[in-house]
Design an enzyme around this catalytic site. Structure first.
Site, PDB file in Angstrom:
ATOM      1  N   HIS A 206       0.800  -1.235   0.000  1.00  0.00           N
ATOM      2  CA  HIS A 206       0.000   0.000   0.000  1.00  0.00           C
ATOM      3  C   HIS A 206       0.831   1.282   0.000  1.00  0.00           C
ATOM      4  O   HIS A 206       0.285   2.370  -0.096  1.00  0.00           O
ATOM      5  CB  HIS A 206      -0.954   0.027   1.201  1.00  0.00           C
ATOM      6  CG  HIS A 206      -0.277   0.377   2.490  1.00  0.00           C
ATOM      7  ND1 HIS A 206       0.424  -0.531   3.227  1.00  0.00           N
ATOM      8  CD2 HIS A 206      -0.188   1.550   3.158  1.00  0.00           C
ATOM      9  CE1 HIS A 206       0.922   0.051   4.297  1.00  0.00           C
ATOM     10  NE2 HIS A 206       0.570   1.326   4.291  1.00  0.00           N
TER      11      HIS A 206
HETATM   12  C1  UD1 Z   1      -2.029   6.073   5.258  1.00  0.00           C
HETATM   13  C2  UD1 Z   1      -0.689   6.602   5.746  1.00  0.00           C
HETATM   14  C3  UD1 Z   1       0.348   5.501   5.719  1.00  0.00           C
HETATM   15  C4  UD1 Z   1      -0.137   4.288   6.497  1.00  0.00           C
HETATM   16  C5  UD1 Z   1      -1.505   3.860   5.987  1.00  0.00           C
HETATM   17  C6  UD1 Z   1      -2.041   2.761   6.877  1.00  0.00           C
HETATM   18  C7  UD1 Z   1      -0.347   8.977   5.224  1.00  0.00           C
HETATM   19  C8  UD1 Z   1       0.395   9.931   4.371  1.00  0.00           C
HETATM   20  N1  UD1 Z   1      -0.205   7.673   4.896  1.00  0.00           N
HETATM   21  O1  UD1 Z   1      -1.860   5.696   3.896  1.00  0.00           O
HETATM   22  O2  UD1 Z   1       1.535   5.966   6.334  1.00  0.00           O
HETATM   23  O3  UD1 Z   1       0.790   3.250   6.318  1.00  0.00           O
HETATM   24  O4  UD1 Z   1      -2.413   4.974   6.043  1.00  0.00           O
HETATM   25  O5  UD1 Z   1      -2.951   1.945   6.220  1.00  0.00           O
HETATM   26  O6  UD1 Z   1      -1.009   9.360   6.132  1.00  0.00           O
HETATM   27  N2  UD1 Z   1      -9.267   5.110   0.923  1.00  0.00           N
HETATM   28  C9  UD1 Z   1     -10.467   4.436   0.895  1.00  0.00           C
HETATM   29  N3  UD1 Z   1     -11.078   4.205   2.094  1.00  0.00           N
HETATM   30  C10 UD1 Z   1     -10.588   4.597   3.277  1.00  0.00           C
HETATM   31  C11 UD1 Z   1      -9.369   5.291   3.291  1.00  0.00           C
HETATM   32  C12 UD1 Z   1      -8.716   5.541   2.111  1.00  0.00           C
HETATM   33  O7  UD1 Z   1     -10.965   4.060  -0.158  1.00  0.00           O
HETATM   34  O8  UD1 Z   1     -11.209   4.346   4.319  1.00  0.00           O
HETATM   35  C13 UD1 Z   1      -8.562   5.333  -0.356  1.00  0.00           C
HETATM   36  C14 UD1 Z   1      -8.806   6.729  -0.917  1.00  0.00           C
HETATM   37  O9  UD1 Z   1      -8.904   6.616  -2.294  1.00  0.00           O
HETATM   38  C15 UD1 Z   1      -7.511   7.453  -0.568  1.00  0.00           C
HETATM   39  C16 UD1 Z   1      -6.460   6.336  -0.582  1.00  0.00           C
HETATM   40  O10 UD1 Z   1      -7.160   5.175  -0.147  1.00  0.00           O
HETATM   41  O11 UD1 Z   1      -7.221   8.485  -1.464  1.00  0.00           O
HETATM   42  C17 UD1 Z   1      -5.279   6.604   0.307  1.00  0.00           C
HETATM   43  O12 UD1 Z   1      -5.706   6.890   1.649  1.00  0.00           O
HETATM   44  P1  UD1 Z   1      -4.847   7.844   2.602  1.00  0.00           P
HETATM   45  O13 UD1 Z   1      -5.496   7.930   3.917  1.00  0.00           O
HETATM   46  O14 UD1 Z   1      -4.557   9.121   1.907  1.00  0.00           O
HETATM   47  O15 UD1 Z   1      -3.460   7.127   2.724  1.00  0.00           O
HETATM   48  P2  UD1 Z   1      -3.119   5.585   2.944  1.00  0.00           P
HETATM   49  O16 UD1 Z   1      -2.572   5.056   1.656  1.00  0.00           O
HETATM   50  O17 UD1 Z   1      -4.237   4.898   3.581  1.00  0.00           O
HETATM   51  N1  UDP Z   2      -3.568  -5.011   8.993  1.00  0.00           N
HETATM   52  C1  UDP Z   2      -4.843  -5.536   9.153  1.00  0.00           C
HETATM   53  N2  UDP Z   2      -5.547  -5.887   8.042  1.00  0.00           N
HETATM   54  C2  UDP Z   2      -5.055  -5.754   6.775  1.00  0.00           C
HETATM   55  C3  UDP Z   2      -3.752  -5.209   6.625  1.00  0.00           C
HETATM   56  C4  UDP Z   2      -3.042  -4.844   7.762  1.00  0.00           C
HETATM   57  O1  UDP Z   2      -5.316  -5.686  10.271  1.00  0.00           O
HETATM   58  O2  UDP Z   2      -5.763  -6.092   5.814  1.00  0.00           O
HETATM   59  C5  UDP Z   2      -2.819  -4.618  10.200  1.00  0.00           C
HETATM   60  C6  UDP Z   2      -1.439  -5.221  10.287  1.00  0.00           C
HETATM   61  O3  UDP Z   2      -1.483  -6.521  10.841  1.00  0.00           O
HETATM   62  C7  UDP Z   2      -0.738  -4.215  11.188  1.00  0.00           C
HETATM   63  C8  UDP Z   2      -1.353  -2.907  10.759  1.00  0.00           C
HETATM   64  O4  UDP Z   2      -2.604  -3.234  10.146  1.00  0.00           O
HETATM   65  O5  UDP Z   2      -1.065  -4.422  12.535  1.00  0.00           O
HETATM   66  C9  UDP Z   2      -0.444  -2.239   9.806  1.00  0.00           C
HETATM   67  O6  UDP Z   2      -1.092  -1.245   9.134  1.00  0.00           O
HETATM   68  P1  UDP Z   2      -0.684  -0.752   7.691  1.00  0.00           P
HETATM   69  O7  UDP Z   2       0.083  -1.789   6.973  1.00  0.00           O
HETATM   70  O8  UDP Z   2      -1.915  -0.242   7.078  1.00  0.00           O
HETATM   71  O9  UDP Z   2       0.220   0.523   8.021  1.00  0.00           O
HETATM   72  P2  UDP Z   2       1.758   0.729   8.390  1.00  0.00           P
HETATM   73  O10 UDP Z   2       2.106  -0.135   9.527  1.00  0.00           O
HETATM   74  O11 UDP Z   2       2.545   0.434   7.156  1.00  0.00           O
HETATM   75  O12 UDP Z   2       1.817   2.182   8.700  1.00  0.00           O
END
Ligand code: UD1
Ligand code: UDP
Length: 352
Positions: A206
């Site tokens: 992601h």
């Molecule tokens: C964010 C964090 C990342 C973290 C991740 C955990 C930032 C810059 N990044 O990334 O560090 O590892 O969360 O999972 O804060 N979207 C949905 N549904 C949701 C949320 C998001 O469809 O509930 C989609 C939207 O199209 C959005 C994209 O996912 O534009 C990215 O979401 P965003 O919250 O901007 O960043 P993450 O990639 O989730």
């Molecule tokens: N995780 C989860 N379901 C998923 C993917 C990740 O519960 O489908 C959990 C994972 O086990 C870990 C946390 O979410 O505890 C990590 O989050 P993510 O990878 O979104 O973010 P990051 O740690 O890279 O910031």
């Protein structure tokens, strides 16, 4: 004493669940503010339900957007919420490195509210990552910095940050210790897949550096396609969007929606290996004794590389396959964390 915690994204709900419980046990009042960064039920609601995290008292409803749109709107709404809080919180508590973390840090600093950071001092030394910018800024604004590892303490020291730094241990490890067996019991593997234990790989992708670069993303999928077993891949919505722009998914890769924390812990525990660009998942795999291949060029969690339990493979199919075929020899060595969240609660109280 009153703490105001700011959360918004999946990994923050897990960390906050542990700290929230410790605050409650210490008799400290917590006001939970949800920025709304993650809103899909399987990125949000399910974590509150599984981990017993209390309902947020304030929901900012910000949702998705560009970095500036998302962070800016969070700041505007958070400022209003914090200014309306009487008495003002003794601490604003932020977690990790997302845009919700940055918004919380900037608003607290400008309102001259004391700021505390859980998971301080992590560094990838790669400023192209939005998370690295968020962490650096937050650490330089915080008065209390809860570092999960000695490496994190050292990273802060090298940036001249020594006051208010405490080595507390990792609340994510405490969560794994708490929930690994619960997960196997409540969400057994048979509820999740027909594959046998050890009969599949588990992957997640992601990070913006992978999803926003079609060549890297295709390289990762090609690597997964060359593996000798099926690959279960719970797909983050950011990556799902790439399917529309022509991403080719090999036949052994089983895409599914994101899963809850318990399902994830079960899937990790029975996987042959984990392939991921997630920060949290790298650690969980290693702690649970499952080899990890990190689909990035660097990791903040350098301890996981010891003994070959975690290997950096980037997005190159050949490196990915080679890493999967190298198995670590000795079991991973670490002591299970039991009290990180309690230490954090005690430090917040003592530093009032
Ligand atoms: C964010 C964090 C990342 C973290 C991740 C955990 C930032 C810059 N990044 O990334 O560090 O590892 O969360 O999972 O804060 N979207 C949905 N549904 C949701 C949320 C998001 O469809 O509930 C989609 C939207 O199209 C959005 C994209 O996912 O534009 C990215 O979401 P965003 O919250 O901007 O960043 P993450 O990639 O989730
Ligand atoms: N995780 C989860 N379901 C998923 C993917 C990740 O519960 O489908 C959990 C994972 O086990 C870990 C946390 O979410 O505890 C990590 O989050 P993510 O990878 O979104 O973010 P990051 O740690 O890279 O910031």
């Amino acid at each position: 004493m009153r703490i105001c915690s700011v959360v918004g994204a999946r990994p923050q709900f897990i960390k906050a669940a542990m700290v929230s419980r410790a605050l409650m046990e210490a008799g400290i009042e917590e006001v939970l503010i949800h920025t709304g960064q993650h809103y899909d039920a399987n990125l949000n609601r399910i974590f509150f339900e599984e981990l017993g995290l209390p309902e947020p008292q304030v929901h900012l409803g910000v949702g998705s957007g560009t970095h500036a749109e998302q962070t800016g709107l969070m700041m505007i709404r958070l400022e209003a919420a914090l200014r309306g809080m009487h008495p003002a919180p003794d601490w604003v508590l932020v977690y990790g490195d997302t845009n919700s973390t940055l918004a919380g840090a900037l608003v607290a600093a400008k309102l001259q509210l004391p700021l505390a950071h859980v998971e301080a001092g992590l560094r990838s030394f790669n400023r192209r990552m939005p998370e690295e910018i968020n962490r650096v800024v937050t650490d330089h604004l915080a008065q209390l910095l809860f570092a999960p590892t000695p490496t994190a303490v050292e990273n802060l020291r090298r940036e001249g940050i020594t006051r208010g730094v405490h080595l507390t241990g990792d609340v994510m490890q405490e969560a794994v210790r708490c929930y690994a067996a619960v997960a196997r019991r409540r969400v057994p593997l048979t509820m999740l897949t027909f594959h046998d234990p050890g009969g599949y790989y588990l992957a997640t992708v992601h990070r913006a550096e992978n999803t926003d670069d079609p060549v890297r993303l295709q390289g990762i999928f090609e690597g997964l396609g060359r593996l000798d077993l099926p690959v279960i891949l719970p797909l983050h919505p950011r990556t799902r969007k790439c399917l529309d722009s022509g991403l080719r998914v090999p036949p052994n890769v089983e895409l599914r929606d994101p899963v809850g924390y318990l399902a994830m812990l079960t899937l990790v525990q029975h996987a042959r290996a984990v392939l991921t660009d997630s920060g949290g998942l790298q650690k969980e795999a290693v702690w649970l004794g499952v080899p990890c291949i990190t689909l990035r060029e660097e990791t903040e969690w350098v301890e996981t590389l010891e003994g070959g339990w975690n290997q950096l493979a980037g997005a190159d199919p050949e490196r990915i396959v080679a890493a999967v075929n190298r198995r670590p020899e000795q079991p991973p060595s670490f002591a299970w964390e039991q009290a990180a969240s309690r230490r954090i609660a005690e430090l917040l109280r003592a530093s009032r």
